[in-house]
Enzyme design. Structure first.
Site, PDB file in Angstrom:
ATOM      1  N   ALA A 163       0.825  -1.213   0.000  1.00 47.13           N
ATOM      2  CA  ALA A 163       0.000   0.000   0.000  1.00 47.13           C
ATOM      3  C   ALA A 163       0.859   1.262   0.000  1.00 47.13           C
ATOM      4  CB  ALA A 163      -0.916  -0.015   1.225  1.00 47.13           C
ATOM      5  N   PRO A 164       0.278   2.373  -0.504  1.00 47.01           N
ATOM      6  CA  PRO A 164       0.978   3.665  -0.496  1.00 47.01           C
ATOM      7  C   PRO A 164       0.612   4.486   0.746  1.00 47.01           C
ATOM      8  CG  PRO A 164      -0.974   3.874  -1.817  1.00 47.01           C
ATOM      9  CD  PRO A 164      -1.030   2.499  -1.188  1.00 47.01           C
ATOM     10  N   TRP A 165       1.043   5.746   0.767  1.00 49.28           N
ATOM     11  CA  TRP A 165       0.861   6.566   1.972  1.00 49.28           C
ATOM     12  C   TRP A 165      -0.290   7.569   1.869  1.00 49.28           C
ATOM     13  CZ3 TRP A 165       1.324  11.302  -0.084  1.00 49.28           C
ATOM     14  CH2 TRP A 165       2.226  11.512  -1.131  1.00 49.28           C
TER      15      TRP A 165
ATOM     16  N   LYS B 264       1.543  -5.031   3.561  1.00 49.88           N
ATOM     17  CA  LYS B 264       2.632  -4.113   3.928  1.00 49.88           C
ATOM     18  C   LYS B 264       2.185  -2.671   3.719  1.00 49.88           C
ATOM     19  CE  LYS B 264       6.175  -2.306   1.584  1.00 49.88           C
ATOM     20  NZ  LYS B 264       6.382  -1.045   2.287  1.00 49.88           N
ATOM     21  N   PRO B 265       2.090  -1.875   4.803  1.00 51.97           N
ATOM     22  CA  PRO B 265       1.808  -0.449   4.614  1.00 51.97           C
ATOM     23  C   PRO B 265       3.054   0.302   4.165  1.00 51.97           C
ATOM     24  CG  PRO B 265       1.987  -0.960   6.972  1.00 51.97           C
ATOM     25  CD  PRO B 265       2.174  -2.259   6.225  1.00 51.97           C
ATOM     26  N   SER B 266       2.879   1.545   3.759  1.00 53.17           N
ATOM     27  CA  SER B 266       4.023   2.390   3.377  1.00 53.17           C
ATOM     28  C   SER B 266       4.863   2.694   4.614  1.00 53.17           C
ATOM     29  CB  SER B 266       3.507   3.691   2.773  1.00 53.17           C
ATOM     30  OG  SER B 266       4.563   4.640   2.725  1.00 53.17           O
TER      31      SER B 266
ATOM     32  N   SER C  24       3.336   4.117  -7.123  1.00 46.00           N
ATOM     33  CA  SER C  24       3.786   4.889  -8.283  1.00 46.00           C
ATOM     34  C   SER C  24       4.015   3.994  -9.510  1.00 46.00           C
ATOM     35  CB  SER C  24       5.080   5.623  -7.935  1.00 46.00           C
ATOM     36  OG  SER C  24       6.090   4.685  -7.660  1.00 46.00           O
TER      37      SER C  24
ATOM     38  N   ALA D 202       6.644   3.993 -11.422  1.00 47.52           N
ATOM     39  CA  ALA D 202       8.017   3.476 -11.428  1.00 47.52           C
ATOM     40  C   ALA D 202       8.115   2.211 -10.579  1.00 47.52           C
ATOM     41  CB  ALA D 202       8.972   4.549 -10.914  1.00 47.52           C
ATOM     42  N   THR D 203       7.526   2.232  -9.399  1.00 45.44           N
ATOM     43  CA  THR D 203       7.588   1.041  -8.545  1.00 45.44           C
ATOM     44  C   THR D 203       6.733  -0.075  -9.134  1.00 45.44           C
ATOM     45  OG1 THR D 203       7.848   2.506  -6.646  1.00 45.44           O
ATOM     46  CG2 THR D 203       7.386   0.213  -6.168  1.00 45.44           C
TER      47      THR D 203
ATOM     48  N   GLU E  14      -2.377  -0.674  -9.268  1.00 45.97           N
ATOM     49  CA  GLU E  14      -3.140   0.593  -9.285  1.00 45.97           C
ATOM     50  C   GLU E  14      -2.100   1.696  -9.173  1.00 45.97           C
ATOM     51  OE1 GLU E  14      -6.206   0.942  -9.795  1.00 45.97           O
ATOM     52  OE2 GLU E  14      -7.201  -0.913  -9.220  1.00 45.97           O
TER      53      GLU E  14
ATOM     54  N   CYS F  49      -4.625   9.622  -6.303  1.00 43.86           N
ATOM     55  CA  CYS F  49      -4.273   9.113  -7.636  1.00 43.86           C
ATOM     56  C   CYS F  49      -5.216   9.684  -8.682  1.00 43.86           C
ATOM     57  CB  CYS F  49      -4.312   7.591  -7.635  1.00 43.86           C
ATOM     58  SG  CYS F  49      -5.863   6.902  -7.063  1.00 43.86           S
TER      59      CYS F  49
ATOM     60  N   GLU G 126       2.750  13.745 -13.143  1.00 45.65           N
ATOM     61  CA  GLU G 126       1.829  13.694 -11.990  1.00 45.65           C
ATOM     62  C   GLU G 126       2.427  14.500 -10.836  1.00 45.65           C
ATOM     63  OE1 GLU G 126       1.538  10.047  -9.665  1.00 45.65           O
ATOM     64  OE2 GLU G 126      -0.608  10.388  -9.402  1.00 45.65           O
TER      65      GLU G 126
HETATM   66  P1  NAD Z   1       5.564   4.128  -4.077  1.00 43.75           P
HETATM   67  O1  NAD Z   1       5.521   3.387  -5.356  1.00 43.75           O
HETATM   68  O2  NAD Z   1       6.770   4.904  -3.743  1.00 43.75           O
HETATM   69  O3  NAD Z   1       5.343   3.144  -2.843  1.00 43.75           O
HETATM   70  C1  NAD Z   1       4.196   2.329  -2.727  1.00 43.75           C
HETATM   71  C2  NAD Z   1       4.537   1.106  -1.888  1.00 43.75           C
HETATM   72  O4  NAD Z   1       5.484   0.309  -2.599  1.00 43.75           O
HETATM   73  C3  NAD Z   1       5.177   1.412  -0.533  1.00 43.75           C
HETATM   74  O5  NAD Z   1       4.639   0.525   0.424  1.00 43.75           O
HETATM   75  C4  NAD Z   1       6.645   1.122  -0.789  1.00 43.75           C
HETATM   76  O6  NAD Z   1       7.359   0.763   0.381  1.00 43.75           O
HETATM   77  C5  NAD Z   1       6.552  -0.057  -1.740  1.00 43.75           C
HETATM   78  N1  NAD Z   1       7.737  -0.281  -2.577  1.00 43.75           N
HETATM   79  C6  NAD Z   1       8.697   0.601  -2.921  1.00 43.75           C
HETATM   80  N2  NAD Z   1       9.615   0.022  -3.728  1.00 43.75           N
HETATM   81  C7  NAD Z   1       9.201  -1.262  -3.909  1.00 43.75           C
HETATM   82  C8  NAD Z   1       9.691  -2.359  -4.672  1.00 43.75           C
HETATM   83  N3  NAD Z   1      10.799  -2.265  -5.400  1.00 43.75           N
HETATM   84  N4  NAD Z   1       8.989  -3.508  -4.666  1.00 43.75           N
HETATM   85  C9  NAD Z   1       7.837  -3.608  -3.964  1.00 43.75           C
HETATM   86  N5  NAD Z   1       7.323  -2.618  -3.207  1.00 43.75           N
HETATM   87  C10 NAD Z   1       8.004  -1.446  -3.182  1.00 43.75           C
HETATM   88  O7  NAD Z   1       4.262   5.048  -4.103  1.00 43.75           O
HETATM   89  P2  NAD Z   1       3.807   6.148  -3.028  1.00 43.75           P
HETATM   90  O8  NAD Z   1       4.703   7.339  -3.201  1.00 43.75           O
HETATM   91  O9  NAD Z   1       3.660   5.514  -1.694  1.00 43.75           O
HETATM   92  O10 NAD Z   1       2.328   6.511  -3.530  1.00 43.75           O
HETATM   93  C11 NAD Z   1       2.040   7.552  -4.413  1.00 43.75           C
HETATM   94  C12 NAD Z   1       1.707   7.021  -5.780  1.00 43.75           C
HETATM   95  O11 NAD Z   1       0.676   6.057  -5.691  1.00 43.75           O
HETATM   96  C13 NAD Z   1       1.197   8.088  -6.724  1.00 43.75           C
HETATM   97  O12 NAD Z   1       1.769   7.914  -8.001  1.00 43.75           O
HETATM   98  C14 NAD Z   1      -0.289   7.797  -6.798  1.00 43.75           C
HETATM   99  O13 NAD Z   1      -0.918   8.251  -7.965  1.00 43.75           O
HETATM  100  C15 NAD Z   1      -0.314   6.319  -6.669  1.00 43.75           C
HETATM  101  N6  NAD Z   1      -1.628   5.858  -6.210  1.00 43.75           N
HETATM  102  C16 NAD Z   1      -2.431   5.158  -7.086  1.00 43.75           C
HETATM  103  C17 NAD Z   1      -3.699   4.761  -6.687  1.00 43.75           C
HETATM  104  C18 NAD Z   1      -4.619   4.006  -7.630  1.00 43.75           C
HETATM  105  O14 NAD Z   1      -5.573   3.400  -7.163  1.00 43.75           O
HETATM  106  N7  NAD Z   1      -4.382   4.010  -8.925  1.00 43.75           N
HETATM  107  C19 NAD Z   1      -4.146   5.073  -5.407  1.00 43.75           C
HETATM  108  C20 NAD Z   1      -3.314   5.778  -4.564  1.00 43.75           C
HETATM  109  C21 NAD Z   1      -2.047   6.164  -4.966  1.00 43.75           C
END
Ligand code: NAD
Length: 480
Positions: free
Chosen positions: A152-154, A178-180, A230, A232-233, A251, A285, A383
């Site tokens: 999950a993200p933050w 796993k939460p952020s 994101s 990228a991730t 997502e 998002c 974004e």
């Molecule tokens: P992030 O990709 O940095 O992190 C998300 C999660 O992935 C975190 O728990 C992080 O610890 C984990 N992570 C990081 N690197 C990883 C790896 N290599 N393998 C597996 N897990 C890893 O994203 P963020 O900054 O927490 O969230 C913001 C982004 O999320 C924005 O781009 C937003 O648009 C997107 N988002 C999308 C939706 C949707 O439903 N489409 C909803 C909410 C947020």
């Protein structure tokens, strides 16, 4: 350290949930209050051994949970949702502290989490008869997948995590969540609420950094990854999961365009744009991230938007009456600042409201509207995920559609018009997973949600989305 390790936290916020037990200790992660920029709590950082224990617990809980049936699982998910609702007043201050969002919005997130869990666990997911005729009988049976890994993200730490919990558990899977690392505490506390409710190992919550996420995506005994975060991730998740051919749902980010046509109800549009673009400090998002408005109504819309956005109150989420808190973390704050500073420096840029960055330690940015930018400015074509919104004029619908569809993202979009046919026709030309008409961002768990292009991979929610937590089996026999 002792003060940090034991702030006024809620029970369970300092421990993983593994195999039905609260597990603390080991390495710790700093958790920062974004309103002050200061560390206010520590959170356990799961080791590989912790993850292993969680996966083993989930695997052994799986057969019993899968055999329990939808009805009983629904009852337990409803009971879990009720516990979250009952604890909302206690949990909301913690969510505000770690995330930054105003207390009322933290309460709302907790309430919505429970509501969505119930919506998801109310979906009917029957097996289906595809045909039963002279050619034979063909049945579609849906099985749970096994162990789901949810990452999950933050931005909505609890709600987005609980969507995954409800979808995975209702369909008979067990789960490792796993939460952020930016916002782990409330999710851990929510997990603890289920410790004596769900059979041990059905739900495991482990907090940790990006490494923990990567270990999950590569783990041979996790059958599916449900990821929100994101782009990228997301690409790394998909690449890593391919080694074990896990099922994957992604997502990801969006750069949602909204199109205000010349016949739009401008009061409605301005209110909707201000709400979508600035709620949760723009960190959604599916927030409106670019406004395209017909030239003939540009000035009138802008005037209304300035009135709405200029009136937003910004400050620490703990102070009553705030509309917007700080950006959630320092890295994101740096990113939004850079978009803002770059945009302001462009020739022709016009800051219509906001534009300032208050002094102080917290990650605050004034809600800002900027006009006069070209589509290739990063604030427009990437974004921003923050409270800085570009407004751009268009001359024709075709031009607006082409500009909205430009780029690699396609999460959401919207159209504002008094003419339902016209709005419907334009909506169908926008390449986004959801297109709203005369609103933007409505999120309902009985409706499939996800992105086109690089905004996602698969769908979640609704019958169509929740089926991605199941494995399809065809059973075929000759006619009797
Ligand atoms: P992030 O990709 O940095 O992190 C998300 C999660 O992935 C975190 O728990 C992080 O610890 C984990 N992570 C990081 N690197 C990883 C790896 N290599 N393998 C597996 N897990 C890893 O994203 P963020 O900054 O927490 O969230 C913001 C982004 O999320 C924005 O781009 C937003 O648009 C997107 N988002 C999308 C939706 C949707 O439903 N489409 C909803 C909410 C947020």
């Amino acid at each position: 350290m002792d003060k940090l390790a034991r702030p006024a936290l809620v029970a369970g916020a300092d421990a993983h949930l593994i195999g039905g037990r609260l597990v603390s200790g080991g390495d710790m992660i700093d958790v920062v209050d974004p309103a002050t920029g200061q560390v206010f709590a520590l959170c356990p950082d799961a080791s590989r051994a912790d993850l292993e224990a969680a996966v083993v617990a989930a695997r052994s809980a799986f057969p019993g949970w899968a055999a329990m049936g939808f009805e009983r699982r629904r009852e337990l998910i409803f009971a879990f949702a009720d516990r979250i609702a009952a604890a909302a007043d206690e949990l909301a201050p913690l969510l505000t502290r770690e995330h930054g969002k105003p207390l009322e919005q933290a309460r709302m997130e907790l309430a919505i989490s429970g509501h969505h869990m119930k919506q998801l666990a109310s979906l009917e997911l029957p097996d289906e008869i595809l045909r039963d005729d002279e050619r034979g009988r063909v049945e579609l049976r849906y099985h749970p997948l096994g162990v789901v890994g949810a990452i999950a993200p933050w931005n909505f730490p609890v709600a987005l995590a609980m969507h995954k919990v409800a979808q995975a558990l209702y369909t008979g899977n067990s789960l490792v969540l796993k939460p952020s690392p930016f916002t782990p505490l409330t999710t851990l506390a929510v997990g603890a609420l289920a410790a004596d409710l769900l059979p041990p190992g059905v739900l495991n919550v482990v907090a940790g950094g990006n490494d923990l996420g990567a270990w999950m995506t590569a783990h041979p005994d996790i059958d599916k990854i449900s990821f929100t975060g994101s782009v990228a991730t997301g690409k790394k998740v998909l690449a890593s999961a391919s080694a074990t051919l896990k099922r994957v749902t992604l997502e990801l980010g969006g750069n949602d365009a909204t199109l205000v046509l010349d016949d739009a109800d401008l009061d409605l549009a301005a209110a909707g744009i201000a709400r979508s673009g600035f709620f949760n400090c723009g960190q959604i998002c599916m927030a409106i991230k670019r406004v395209y408005v017909a030239e003939s109504v540009h000035d009138a819309l802008v005037e209304k938007l300035i009135a709405k956005v200029g009136a937003l109150k910004v400050g620490p989420g703990t102070i009553p009456g705030m509309d917007m808190g700080p950006i959630q973390n320092r890295a994101q704050y740096g990113k939004v600042r850079a978009y803002l500073e770059d945009a302001i420096a462009r020739p022709g840029a016009e800051v219509l409201t906001g534009g300032n960055i208050p002094d102080g330690e917290g990650y605050f940015i004034e809600p800002t509207i900027i006009a006069g930018l070209d589509d290739d400015v990063p604030l427009v074509c990437e974004e921003q995920f923050g409270p800085v919104l570009p407004v751009l004029a268009f001359a024709s619908e075709d031009e607006a559609v082409a500009r909205a569809n430009h780029g690699r993202l396609g999460l959401g979009a919207s159209v504002w018009s008094r003419d339902p046919r016209r709005a419907h026709e334009v909506a169908g030309r926008l390449m986004a997973g959801t297109v709203w008409i005369n609103r933007h961002g409505l999120n309902e768990s009985d409706v499939p949600f996800g992105g086109m292009k690089e905004s996602g991979y698969g769908r979640e929610h609704g019958v169509l989305g929740i089926r991605s937590y199941q494995e399809l089996q065809v059973i075929s026999r000759p006619a009797a």
